[in-house]
Design an enzyme around this catalytic site. Structure first.
Site, short mmCIF file in Angstrom:
data_model
loop_
_atom_site.label_atom_id
_atom_site.label_comp_id
_atom_site.label_asym_id
_atom_site.label_seq_id
_atom_site.Cartn_x
_atom_site.Cartn_y
_atom_site.Cartn_z
N PRO A 80 0.74 -1.26 0.02
CG PRO A 80 -0.75 -1.68 1.39
CD PRO A 80 0.28 -2.02 1.11
CB CYS A 81 1.18 3.86 -2.46
SG CYS A 81 -0.46 4.49 -3.10
CD GLN A 82 -3.44 3.56 0.57
OE1 GLN A 82 -2.41 2.69 0.73
NE2 GLN A 82 -4.63 3.02 0.19
#
Length: 162
Positions: A80-82
């Site tokens: 996940p890039c958040q």
């Protein structure tokens, strides 16, 4: 190459590795809709018949990842890039959505020949890429990285990825 995919999503990246001739030996995806898409793509014959696991942390901690040591040649992960995105707070390690530690756990357990990772360029600008590279080096991996954007394949937008 036999691929174990973490954070599989709806399997778009797997269609690319399938074109490379890779065989999918397992999928780890928490989103129920995406799990159903993966299952349908397996039924349609686009993806290889392999187990779909639901949670990367549980996958590592339950012993399920141990089954892939000596089986998976490559672990792929678009974790996940958040936590790293410039569109967010770039909280990195302090963001509860940071799944790099769980990704690293799976890589340590499986010990694949190769690792294929994807994330946003914010991983570099927020400084967290150092943790990723340090962890990979401690596991014996020597990496190459670069930024590839959708525009590199002729798309009219950037959508850069590391």
């Amino acid at each position: 190459m036999r691929e174990l995919s973490l954070f599989t999503g709806a399997g778009g990246g797997l269609l690319g590795t399938k074109l490379l001739g890779w065989t999918h030996v397992g999928y780890v995806e928490w989103n129920g809709y995406c799990q159903r898409v993966i299952a349908q793509r397996i039924a349609d014959g686009y993806l290889d018949n392999a187990p779909i696991f639901t949670d990367v942390c549980e996958f590592a901690q339950s012993g399920a990842a141990d089954q892939y040591r000596g089986v998976a040649d490559v672990v792929s992960a678009g974790f996940p890039c958040q936590p790293f995105s410039v569109a967010g707070k770039q909280a990195g390690a302090d963001d509860p959505r940071n799944m790099w530690p769980a990704t690293a756990d799976v890589i340590r357990i499986v010990q694949p020949e190769s690792v294929l990772l994807e994330n946003v360029p914010g991983l570099v600008s927020c400084g967290y890429v150092g943790a990723v590279i340090t962890d990979l080096a401690a596991m014996g991996y020597v990496g190459r990285w670069g930024i590839i954007g959708a525009r590199h394949s002729g798309a009219p937008h950037r959508r850069d990825r590391l």
